[in-house]
Design a protein around this motif. Structure first.
Motif, PDB file in Angstrom:
ATOM      1  N   CYS A   9       1.751 -23.643 -34.401  1.00 50.12           N
ATOM      2  CA  CYS A   9       1.818 -23.182 -33.012  1.00 50.12           C
ATOM      3  C   CYS A   9       0.937 -24.048 -32.123  1.00 50.12           C
ATOM      4  CB  CYS A   9       1.375 -21.726 -32.908  1.00 50.12           C
ATOM      5  SG  CYS A   9       2.316 -20.596 -33.960  1.00 50.12           S
ATOM      6  N   ILE A  10       1.537 -24.610 -31.061  1.00 48.48           N
ATOM      7  CA  ILE A  10       0.793 -25.400 -30.073  1.00 48.48           C
ATOM      8  C   ILE A  10       1.225 -24.994 -28.669  1.00 48.48           C
ATOM      9  CG2 ILE A  10       0.371 -27.371 -31.584  1.00 48.48           C
ATOM     10  CD1 ILE A  10       2.701 -28.805 -30.242  1.00 48.48           C
ATOM     11  N   ARG A  11       0.487 -25.490 -27.676  1.00 53.94           N
ATOM     12  CA  ARG A  11       0.744 -25.084 -26.286  1.00 53.94           C
ATOM     13  C   ARG A  11       1.867 -25.883 -25.653  1.00 53.94           C
ATOM     14  NH1 ARG A  11      -5.184 -24.896 -26.235  1.00 53.94           N
ATOM     15  NH2 ARG A  11      -5.143 -27.107 -25.767  1.00 53.94           N
ATOM     16  N   ASP A  12       1.835 -27.220 -25.825  1.00 57.84           N
ATOM     17  CA  ASP A  12       2.791 -28.068 -25.105  1.00 57.84           C
ATOM     18  C   ASP A  12       3.026 -29.361 -25.859  1.00 57.84           C
ATOM     19  OD1 ASP A  12       0.752 -30.066 -24.286  1.00 57.84           O
ATOM     20  OD2 ASP A  12      -0.012 -28.447 -23.035  1.00 57.84           O
ATOM     21  N   PHE A  13       3.916 -30.183 -25.318  1.00 62.39           N
ATOM     22  CA  PHE A  13       4.253 -31.476 -25.916  1.00 62.39           C
ATOM     23  C   PHE A  13       3.682 -32.632 -25.104  1.00 62.39           C
ATOM     24  CE2 PHE A  13       8.341 -29.485 -27.800  1.00 62.39           C
ATOM     25  CZ  PHE A  13       7.662 -29.141 -28.960  1.00 62.39           C
ATOM     26  N   ASN A  14       2.712 -32.376 -24.237  1.00 64.54           N
ATOM     27  CA  ASN A  14       2.156 -33.423 -23.394  1.00 64.54           C
ATOM     28  C   ASN A  14       1.296 -34.388 -24.207  1.00 64.54           C
ATOM     29  OD1 ASN A  14       3.248 -32.438 -20.968  1.00 64.54           O
ATOM     30  ND2 ASN A  14       1.596 -30.942 -20.763  1.00 64.54           N
ATOM     31  N   HIS A  15       1.029 -35.564 -23.614  1.00 62.59           N
ATOM     32  CA  HIS A  15       0.083 -36.512 -24.201  1.00 62.59           C
ATOM     33  C   HIS A  15      -1.230 -35.780 -24.441  1.00 62.59           C
ATOM     34  CE1 HIS A  15       1.570 -40.544 -24.619  1.00 62.59           C
ATOM     35  NE2 HIS A  15       2.125 -40.540 -23.433  1.00 62.59           N
ATOM     36  N   GLY A  16      -1.849 -36.026 -25.582  1.00 64.11           N
ATOM     37  CA  GLY A  16      -3.135 -35.396 -25.853  1.00 64.11           C
ATOM     38  C   GLY A  16      -3.436 -35.408 -27.342  1.00 64.11           C
ATOM     39  N   GLY A  17      -4.693 -35.104 -27.664  1.00 66.14           N
ATOM     40  CA  GLY A  17      -5.146 -35.166 -29.041  1.00 66.14           C
ATOM     41  C   GLY A  17      -4.476 -34.176 -29.961  1.00 66.14           C
ATOM     42  N   ILE A  18      -4.175 -32.964 -29.457  1.00 60.67           N
ATOM     43  CA  ILE A  18      -3.619 -31.929 -30.330  1.00 60.67           C
ATOM     44  C   ILE A  18      -2.199 -32.262 -30.776  1.00 60.67           C
ATOM     45  CG2 ILE A  18      -2.896 -29.512 -30.415  1.00 60.67           C
ATOM     46  CD1 ILE A  18      -5.449 -28.840 -28.825  1.00 60.67           C
ATOM     47  N   PRO A  19      -1.253 -32.539 -29.860  1.00 62.61           N
ATOM     48  CA  PRO A  19       0.077 -32.951 -30.322  1.00 62.61           C
ATOM     49  C   PRO A  19       0.047 -34.223 -31.157  1.00 62.61           C
ATOM     50  CG  PRO A  19       0.148 -32.327 -28.010  1.00 62.61           C
ATOM     51  CD  PRO A  19      -1.298 -32.425 -28.391  1.00 62.61           C
ATOM     52  N   LYS A  20      -0.838 -35.140 -30.806  1.00 63.54           N
ATOM     53  CA  LYS A  20      -0.955 -36.388 -31.560  1.00 63.54           C
ATOM     54  C   LYS A  20      -1.397 -36.121 -32.992  1.00 63.54           C
ATOM     55  CE  LYS A  20      -3.102 -40.946 -31.129  1.00 63.54           C
ATOM     56  NZ  LYS A  20      -3.960 -41.787 -30.257  1.00 63.54           N
ATOM     57  N   SER A  21      -2.402 -35.264 -33.135  1.00 67.59           N
ATOM     58  CA  SER A  21      -2.910 -34.908 -34.453  1.00 67.59           C
ATOM     59  C   SER A  21      -1.835 -34.214 -35.291  1.00 67.59           C
ATOM     60  CB  SER A  21      -4.126 -33.988 -34.303  1.00 67.59           C
ATOM     61  OG  SER A  21      -4.506 -33.428 -35.537  1.00 67.59           O
ATOM     62  N   LEU A  22      -1.126 -33.259 -34.673  1.00 66.68           N
ATOM     63  CA  LEU A  22      -0.090 -32.529 -35.406  1.00 66.68           C
ATOM     64  C   LEU A  22       1.057 -33.457 -35.787  1.00 66.68           C
ATOM     65  CD1 LEU A  22       1.023 -29.933 -36.553  1.00 66.68           C
ATOM     66  CD2 LEU A  22       1.932 -29.365 -34.285  1.00 66.68           C
ATOM     67  N   SER A  23       1.432 -34.353 -34.901  1.00 69.12           N
ATOM     68  CA  SER A  23       2.501 -35.307 -35.195  1.00 69.12           C
ATOM     69  C   SER A  23       2.151 -36.157 -36.413  1.00 69.12           C
ATOM     70  CB  SER A  23       2.744 -36.209 -33.979  1.00 69.12           C
ATOM     71  OG  SER A  23       3.627 -37.252 -34.287  1.00 69.12           O
ATOM     72  N   SER A  24       0.909 -36.615 -36.481  1.00 63.35           N
ATOM     73  CA  SER A  24       0.475 -37.439 -37.618  1.00 63.35           C
ATOM     74  C   SER A  24       0.483 -36.629 -38.908  1.00 63.35           C
ATOM     75  CB  SER A  24      -0.928 -37.997 -37.357  1.00 63.35           C
ATOM     76  OG  SER A  24      -0.930 -38.854 -36.242  1.00 63.35           O
ATOM     77  N   LEU A  25       0.017 -35.378 -38.824  1.00 66.20           N
ATOM     78  CA  LEU A  25       0.011 -34.517 -40.005  1.00 66.20           C
ATOM     79  C   LEU A  25       1.427 -34.278 -40.519  1.00 66.20           C
ATOM     80  CD1 LEU A  25      -1.074 -32.484 -42.060  1.00 66.20           C
ATOM     81  CD2 LEU A  25      -1.250 -30.799 -40.213  1.00 66.20           C
ATOM     82  N   LEU A  26       2.331 -33.930 -39.617  1.00 72.29           N
ATOM     83  CA  LEU A  26       3.698 -33.615 -40.032  1.00 72.29           C
ATOM     84  C   LEU A  26       4.451 -34.840 -40.543  1.00 72.29           C
ATOM     85  CD1 LEU A  26       4.886 -31.039 -37.323  1.00 72.29           C
ATOM     86  CD2 LEU A  26       3.761 -30.628 -39.516  1.00 72.29           C
ATOM     87  N   ALA A 119       0.896 -19.050 -41.004  1.00 70.48           N
ATOM     88  CA  ALA A 119       0.935 -19.317 -39.558  1.00 70.48           C
ATOM     89  C   ALA A 119      -0.320 -20.096 -39.188  1.00 70.48           C
ATOM     90  CB  ALA A 119       1.003 -18.014 -38.771  1.00 70.48           C
ATOM     91  N   ILE A 120      -0.128 -21.186 -38.471  1.00 74.14           N
ATOM     92  CA  ILE A 120      -1.232 -22.081 -38.129  1.00 74.14           C
ATOM     93  C   ILE A 120      -1.368 -22.167 -36.616  1.00 74.14           C
ATOM     94  CG2 ILE A 120      -2.168 -24.415 -38.308  1.00 74.14           C
ATOM     95  CD1 ILE A 120       0.495 -23.696 -40.732  1.00 74.14           C
ATOM     96  N   ALA A 121      -2.510 -21.726 -36.106  1.00 72.10           N
ATOM     97  CA  ALA A 121      -2.817 -21.910 -34.682  1.00 72.10           C
ATOM     98  C   ALA A 121      -3.448 -23.290 -34.547  1.00 72.10           C
ATOM     99  CB  ALA A 121      -3.775 -20.827 -34.201  1.00 72.10           C
ATOM    100  N   TYR A 122      -2.692 -24.250 -34.017  1.00 70.68           N
ATOM    101  CA  TYR A 122      -3.168 -25.624 -33.991  1.00 70.68           C
ATOM    102  C   TYR A 122      -3.870 -25.979 -32.677  1.00 70.68           C
ATOM    103  CZ  TYR A 122      -3.308 -30.188 -36.226  1.00 70.68           C
ATOM    104  OH  TYR A 122      -3.737 -31.335 -36.854  1.00 70.68           O
ATOM    105  N   ALA A 123      -4.253 -24.965 -31.939  1.00 72.20           N
ATOM    106  CA  ALA A 123      -5.009 -25.165 -30.692  1.00 72.20           C
ATOM    107  C   ALA A 123      -5.879 -23.942 -30.456  1.00 72.20           C
ATOM    108  CB  ALA A 123      -4.065 -25.383 -29.509  1.00 72.20           C
TER     109      ALA A 123
END
Length: 389
Positions: A9-26, A119-123
């Motif tokens: 679970c994340i907030r948005d798909f905008n540029h930023g560390g959280i989506p970037k981190s999750l993208s690399s993990l997945l 369930a993973i809260a990724y933010a």
């Protein structure tokens, strides 16, 4: 035994560390072991196409109006967004929290009948609260990406202890941030697991080979590069004054800034470039979808952050073999040592950069040392596997 079903679970798909981190993990998680689903409240931004290869739950129409920035809209949509925000605030005054109600409804829907194993809260923030509402989930994990002690310095009171108590594990990207969380929530320290962010090393190296088509970038002279969001925490506004002191030392350099930010922060940075008369050597390149060629062709990467729990730019520089100069932010000592760079106060940046530029033995030693640097994703994935199972 079938695949374990994961809900990230994340907030948005905008540029930023959280989506970037999750993208690399997945990108490197074992797809034979895990069935991956994403919940994203606001499905717009750079990473929308990146995450489209996964099962993304439909965007909830009500959450859209909570998350959208009305300033980015026009016409009837802007009017509806403003009306929605006014209605929400009016309902809060009579103690009706429409946002929390919607989160609880969605949490109940997605946790119903064991839809997911983990369930993973990724933010942090309301995403963590959203996952905390889920019952019937075998395991819940929260990822944090911040310095909790510093955040609390700006907040009045804190209700997060009860929320994090519902999770089985809390993951942080550095020992520093893990200790910060444990200091704030000593009763929850046993849940804390430090695991650095996954980095897609092959992609970083491959994208670094792309040609630079920006005529404003010239690495024929000593190139210093700073990358990130233009905001107070990154302190890019200090770069012009440091560059001005460095100019007085009669060395030839260019300092490139890659990133964008709010208009007021950009205005401060641009004003300081004029104020310190460094238009010739401090160059704004704007945001780049692929900053890696610029990092790779730089001689030095400079970080001036007030606080960071994990610096992508620092690790990316190390992967690409580029030395670093950094302020002593929270996790700096876990990333930067004498083998790859220098940690210094801002007041000494110009002196340290001068030393790096003029001391050939020092600089070559750091570059040679970085040739042996390896980022161990396999070890990190093993730690993640342990908490997922």
């Amino acid at each position: 035994m079938g695949k374990k079903k994961l809900l990230f679970c994340i907030r948005d798909f905008n540029h930023g560390g959280i989506p970037k981190s999750l993208s690399s993990l997945l990108s490197i998680i074992d797809k034979d072991k895990y069935d991956i689903t994403l919940f994203c409240a606001f499905q717009q931004g750079y990473y929308k196409s990146v995450f489209s290869q996964y099962n993304v739950l439909p965007q909830d129409k009500l959450l859209y109006w909570f998350c959208v920035n009305y300033k980015s809209l026009s016409g009837i949509k802007k009017f509806v967004a403003l009306l929605f925000k006014v209605l929400y605030k009016l309902l809060l005054k009579i103690k009706i929290d429409l946002f929390d109600w919607r989160l609880k409804c969605l949490a109940k829907r997605y946790a119903f009948s064991g839809n997911y194993d983990v369930a993973i809260a990724y933010a942090e923030g309301w995403i963590t609260r959203f996952v905390s509402f889920m019952s019937g989930i075998n395991r819940k994990i929260a990822w944090i990406h911040m310095d909790y002690k510093r955040v609390l310095a700006y907040e009045k009171g804190n209700m997060d202890a009860d929320i994090y108590a519902t999770f089985d594990f809390v993951v942080s990207p550095s020992i520093f941030s893990a200790n910060s969380f444990a200091d704030v929530f000593p009763n929850l320290a046993h849940k804390m697991v430090p695991i650095k962010n996954i980095l897609d090393v092959d992609t970083i190296k491959n994208q670094a080979l792309d040609a630079i088509k920006d005529s404003n970038f010239d690495n024929n002279t000593f190139a210093i590069t700073s990358v990130g969001r233009i905001c107070y925490e990154k302190q890019f506004y200090e770069i012009p004054s440091i560059a001005a002191e460095l100019k007085k030392m009669s060395v030839d350099f260019k300092w490139y800034i890659i990133g964008s930010g709010p208009d007021n922060e950009m205005a401060i940075l641009k004003d300081n470039i004029l104020k310190y008369n460094v238009e010739d050597c401090v160059i704004l390149l704007g945001a780049k979808d692929n900053p890696y060629p610029y990092i790779a062709k730089s001689n030095l990467v400079a970080l001036l952050s007030v606080s960071e729990t994990f610096s992508y730019v620092a690790y990316e520089a190390k992967i690409l073999g580029v030395p670093i100069i950094s302020t002593d932010f929270g996790a700096a000592s876990e990333i930067v040592d004498s083998n790859c760079g220098v940690i210094a106060p801002k007041s000494d940046f110009h002196k340290e950069i001068y030393n790096i530029m003029t001391n050939k033995e020092l600089y070559v030693g750091m570059v040679d040392s970085l040739k042996n640097f390896q980022y161990n994703n396999s070890e990190l994935l093993s730690k993640i596997d342990l908490i997922l199972n």
